[in-house]
Design a protein around this motif. Structure first.
Motif, mmCIF file in Angstrom:
data_model
loop_
_atom_site.group_PDB
_atom_site.id
_atom_site.type_symbol
_atom_site.label_atom_id
_atom_site.label_comp_id
_atom_site.label_asym_id
_atom_site.label_seq_id
_atom_site.Cartn_x
_atom_site.Cartn_y
_atom_site.Cartn_z
ATOM 1 N N MET A 1 -4.275 -1.136 -83.543
ATOM 2 C CA MET A 1 -4.682 -2.342 -82.822
ATOM 3 C C MET A 1 -5.684 -3.127 -83.667
ATOM 4 S SD MET A 1 -6.609 -2.614 -79.158
ATOM 5 C CE MET A 1 -8.243 -2.768 -79.843
ATOM 6 N N ASP A 2 -5.504 -4.477 -83.685
ATOM 7 C CA ASP A 2 -6.467 -5.236 -84.467
ATOM 8 C C ASP A 2 -7.734 -5.455 -83.648
ATOM 9 O OD1 ASP A 2 -7.145 -6.036 -86.886
ATOM 10 O OD2 ASP A 2 -6.464 -8.105 -86.650
ATOM 11 N N MET A 3 -8.774 -5.919 -84.346
ATOM 12 C CA MET A 3 -10.059 -6.047 -83.655
ATOM 13 C C MET A 3 -10.103 -7.233 -82.698
ATOM 14 S SD MET A 3 -13.176 -5.230 -86.160
ATOM 15 C CE MET A 3 -12.294 -5.079 -87.665
ATOM 16 N N LEU A 4 -11.001 -7.170 -81.722
ATOM 17 C CA LEU A 4 -11.137 -8.240 -80.735
ATOM 18 C C LEU A 4 -11.955 -9.391 -81.333
ATOM 19 C CD1 LEU A 4 -11.879 -5.978 -77.663
ATOM 20 C CD2 LEU A 4 -9.834 -7.359 -78.030
ATOM 21 N N ASP A 37 -15.442 -1.950 -81.052
ATOM 22 C CA ASP A 37 -14.945 -1.545 -82.369
ATOM 23 C C ASP A 37 -15.999 -1.697 -83.462
ATOM 24 O OD1 ASP A 37 -12.915 -0.538 -83.800
ATOM 25 O OD2 ASP A 37 -11.596 -2.277 -83.647
ATOM 26 N N LEU A 38 -17.248 -1.384 -83.143
ATOM 27 C CA LEU A 38 -18.336 -1.673 -84.073
ATOM 28 C C LEU A 38 -18.172 -1.040 -85.467
ATOM 29 C CD1 LEU A 38 -21.099 -3.044 -84.485
ATOM 30 C CD2 LEU A 38 -22.159 -0.975 -83.575
ATOM 31 N N PRO A 39 -17.755 0.241 -85.586
ATOM 32 C CA PRO A 39 -17.678 0.803 -86.941
ATOM 33 C C PRO A 39 -16.737 0.004 -87.836
ATOM 34 C CG PRO A 39 -17.405 2.525 -85.290
ATOM 35 C CD PRO A 39 -17.411 1.234 -84.551
ATOM 36 N N ARG A 40 -15.566 -0.367 -87.301
ATOM 37 C CA ARG A 40 -14.606 -1.120 -88.139
ATOM 38 C C ARG A 40 -15.118 -2.515 -88.444
ATOM 39 N NH1 ARG A 40 -8.686 -1.808 -87.169
ATOM 40 N NH2 ARG A 40 -9.196 -2.111 -84.964
ATOM 41 N N LEU A 41 -15.812 -3.118 -87.466
ATOM 42 C CA LEU A 41 -16.353 -4.463 -87.687
ATOM 43 C C LEU A 41 -17.360 -4.439 -88.842
ATOM 44 C CD1 LEU A 41 -16.613 -7.431 -86.691
ATOM 45 C CD2 LEU A 41 -18.462 -6.657 -85.212
ATOM 46 N N LEU A 42 -18.247 -3.445 -88.841
ATOM 47 C CA LEU A 42 -19.259 -3.360 -89.901
ATOM 48 C C LEU A 42 -18.602 -3.075 -91.250
ATOM 49 C CD1 LEU A 42 -22.043 -1.307 -88.024
ATOM 50 C CD2 LEU A 42 -22.107 -3.740 -88.603
ATOM 51 N N GLN A 43 -17.619 -2.172 -91.230
ATOM 52 C CA GLN A 43 -16.946 -1.839 -92.502
ATOM 53 C C GLN A 43 -16.220 -3.053 -93.065
ATOM 54 O OE1 GLN A 43 -14.512 1.436 -91.299
ATOM 55 N NE2 GLN A 43 -16.277 2.787 -91.148
ATOM 56 N N CYS A 346 -30.728 -7.233 -87.397
ATOM 57 C CA CYS A 346 -30.054 -6.127 -86.710
ATOM 58 C C CYS A 346 -30.014 -4.939 -87.673
ATOM 59 C CB CYS A 346 -28.644 -6.578 -86.332
ATOM 60 S SG CYS A 346 -27.574 -5.247 -85.832
ATOM 61 N N ILE A 347 -30.575 -3.820 -87.258
ATOM 62 C CA ILE A 347 -30.596 -2.608 -88.105
ATOM 63 C C ILE A 347 -29.482 -1.695 -87.589
ATOM 64 C CG2 ILE A 347 -32.099 -0.826 -89.096
ATOM 65 C CD1 ILE A 347 -33.536 -3.514 -89.145
ATOM 66 N N PRO A 348 -28.391 -1.542 -88.360
ATOM 67 C CA PRO A 348 -27.227 -0.807 -87.834
ATOM 68 C C PRO A 348 -27.349 0.711 -88.017
ATOM 69 C CG PRO A 348 -26.682 -1.783 -89.955
ATOM 70 C CD PRO A 348 -28.120 -2.129 -89.693
ATOM 71 N N LEU A 349 -28.058 1.376 -87.091
ATOM 72 C CA LEU A 349 -28.223 2.835 -87.191
ATOM 73 C C LEU A 349 -26.875 3.529 -87.313
ATOM 74 C CD1 LEU A 349 -30.943 3.653 -84.482
ATOM 75 C CD2 LEU A 349 -31.255 3.164 -86.909
ATOM 76 N N LEU A 350 -25.888 3.036 -86.588
ATOM 77 C CA LEU A 350 -24.551 3.650 -86.606
ATOM 78 C C LEU A 350 -24.005 3.721 -88.032
ATOM 79 C CD1 LEU A 350 -21.799 4.349 -84.959
ATOM 80 C CD2 LEU A 350 -21.234 2.006 -85.501
ATOM 81 N N HIS A 351 -24.187 2.645 -88.774
ATOM 82 C CA HIS A 351 -23.641 2.588 -90.129
ATOM 83 C C HIS A 351 -24.321 3.631 -91.029
ATOM 84 C CE1 HIS A 351 -21.406 0.492 -93.236
ATOM 85 N NE2 HIS A 351 -22.423 0.705 -94.020
ATOM 86 N N PHE A 352 -25.648 3.756 -90.899
ATOM 87 C CA PHE A 352 -26.368 4.703 -91.765
ATOM 88 C C PHE A 352 -26.051 6.144 -91.363
ATOM 89 C CE2 PHE A 352 -29.568 1.063 -91.530
ATOM 90 C CZ PHE A 352 -28.893 0.371 -92.523
ATOM 91 N N SER A 353 -25.872 6.348 -90.067
ATOM 92 C CA SER A 353 -25.644 7.698 -89.560
ATOM 93 C C SER A 353 -24.366 8.299 -90.139
ATOM 94 C CB SER A 353 -25.535 7.607 -88.031
ATOM 95 O OG SER A 353 -25.664 8.844 -87.433
ATOM 96 N N THR A 354 -23.416 7.434 -90.478
ATOM 97 C CA THR A 354 -22.135 7.936 -91.002
ATOM 98 C C THR A 354 -21.888 7.383 -92.417
ATOM 99 O OG1 THR A 354 -21.118 6.111 -89.808
ATOM 100 C CG2 THR A 354 -21.019 8.259 -88.745
#
Ligand code: HEM
Length: 447
Positions: A1-4, A37-43, A346-354
């Motif tokens: 599925m593509d992103m929203l 879909d935050l992880p894919r959006l950031l990537q 915006c500090i993306p903790l999710l991005h750093f965590s993985t």
């Protein structure tokens, strides 16, 4: 599925020389993709635009997001402020310490933090208070044979937080209802009419605040009593410039909120991971049998390294708080860029965590990365709790309650000869904002 994302917004735009991620919708900006879909959006943004880009948070405006690990240090920077949090969520977080800087923040935090340190938790007997509540809940799961996991962990967390605050058991249903209405303030459109979420949320907040005010009065009237609220009230009353009861009440309400969704989500992910990885379950059962009982003091947690590793790795892979908003008070250097004063960040903790820059094989769920480490835990190893002056006050409490939960679950289910099993798919329905959680519909069986 593509992103929203909005297919009609393909323009290449710059703000302060930094690219804006294409695909924003009118009014809600990138929120649909941030939520779902935050992880894919950031990537995707990093791959196509580089390490610095603007995300559009709809009503909260544009936040300059930086995926360079240097951005984590902004949480300790003296010229970076938390007051933007109050502007984004004024109804819920206005007047609370998470949205304050400097002296006001320090004063409120100092009055609360001692109760949440291992010594304070042990003195208040929190582990003894929680253990029977957790055991009773997992026994009910065993008897039922299957549960919708996030609903159950949400309920359990509410019960634990309310017992922490000393709310009498017979009052719980009323609190439960008001608390759910309060949460509507997170998503309420700014329309104040009878029956709409904003009006209901505000009424619930006023009801909760009135009850908390009464608790504060009771605590003063019975100063010799112990308990969390009593500890906080006496610490507030002892502080140099006496803090007003409004500040105290807003911060007790913050504690109710801050410890609920985040811990319920982490607890649900733990059960999901245990259900889909039988080797994890086997290791946990072995440990639970060795310790033989649910630990109740912080000092006992050292005997539960597998449960601790499970808590840390679950949070690393599924951080409950994904993004932290801040404001630059002065011009800043961030990686290769100058960031003007006043920029919303915006500090993306999710991005750093993985992130592969911080973790080996970041996408793999590996208890070994915690079990085999010999160095102490560094701030970056617990970045899911933030860092610097606002680092999570609840860290030791979460650690205690999640280890208690794992051991209770393993002891109860193993004794009954059953183990957790996934009864539904995991990928659909995940959410990443305002807090992250697995799908509301995931079911776990015990068989
Ligand atoms: C897995 C569970 C939890 C996670 C992932 C988590 C995460 C966080 C994060 C990332 C922050 C930093 C916010 C910022 O810098 O703007 C924070 C702050 C805070 N947390 Fe937690 N939290 C959790 C559980 C709890 C619990 C159980 C409590 C208390 C009952 C709690 C109370 C607080 C408070 C009061 C703050 C504000 C501290 C300050 O501004 O000085 N949290 N939390």
């Amino acid at each position: 599925m593509d992103m929203l994302l909005n297919p009609l917004d393909r323009r290449h735009r710059l703000r302060c020389d930094i690219p804006v991620v294409p695909g924003a919708f009118p009014l809600v900006g990138h929120l649909p993709a941030i939520v779902c879909d935050l992880p894919r959006l950031l990537q995707r943004a990093e791959r196509t635009l580089g390490s610095h880009f603007w995300l559009d948070f709809g009503p909260a405006g544009h936040l300059m997001t930086c995926v360079d690990p240097d951005a984590f240090a902004l949480l300790r920077h003296k010229d970076v402020s938390s007051t933007l949090i109050e502007e984004i969520a004024p109804e819920l977080l206005g007047g609370t310490l998470v949205a304050q800087d400097g002296g006001a923040h320090r004063q409120a935090r100092d009055a609360i933090k001692a109760a949440f340190l291992p010594k304070g938790l042990t003195q208040a007997g929190i582990g003894d208070l929680f253990a029977p509540v957790i055991r009773a809940r997992v026994q009910a799961w065993r008897d039922r044979g299957h549960v919708t996991i996030l609903r159950e962990t949400g309920d359990l967390m509410l019960k634990l937080i309310f017992s922490l605050m000393g709310i009498p058991a017979q009052d719980l249903p009323g609190w439960h209802r008001k608390y759910r209405q309060l949460l509507q303030l997170i998503v309420a459109p700014p329309v104040d009419l009878p029956g709409l979420p904003l009006r209901r949320g505000r009424a619930a907040r006023d009801w909760i605040d009135a009850q908390l005010r009464q608790f504060v009065r009771d605590a003063r009237a019975h100063a010799a009593r112990t308990g969390f609220i009593n500890d906080m009230v006496s610490a507030f009353d002892r502080s140099d410039d006496a803090l007003s009861d409004d500040v105290l009440v807003a911060n007790i309400r913050l504690l109710l909120l801050a410890g609920h969704d985040t811990t319920a989500s982490t607890m649900a992910w733990m059960v999901i991971e245990l259900a889909r990885q039988p080797v994890l379950w086997d290791a946990l059962v072995e440990e639970a049998q060795r310790v033989g009982a649910v630990p109740t003091r912080h000092a006992d947690l050292a005997q539960c390294p597998v449960a601790e590793a499970l808590f840390r790795e679950t949070l690393r892979v599924h951080p409950a708080t994904t993004l932290l908003p801040r404001r630059a008070l002065q011009e800043l250097q961030l990686g290769q860029r100058r960031i003007p004063a006043g920029t919303h960040l915006c500090i993306p903790l999710l991005h750093f965590s993985t992130s592969a820059l911080l973790h080996e094989a970041p996408d793999q769920f590996r208890l070994a990365r915690w079990l085999q480490r010999t160095e102490p835990i560094r701030p970056v190893d617990m970045l899911q709790f933030g860092t610097g002056p606002h680092v999570c006050i609840g860290y030791h409490l979460v650690w205690l309650e999640l280890v208690q939960f794992c051991i209770a679950l393993a002891l109860t289910m193993h004794k009954a000869g059953v183990r957790p099993r996934l009864l539904s798919g995991v990928e659909e329905g995940r959410r990443y904002y305002p807090t992250a959680h697995p799908s509301m519909t995931i079911r776990i069986g015990f068989s």
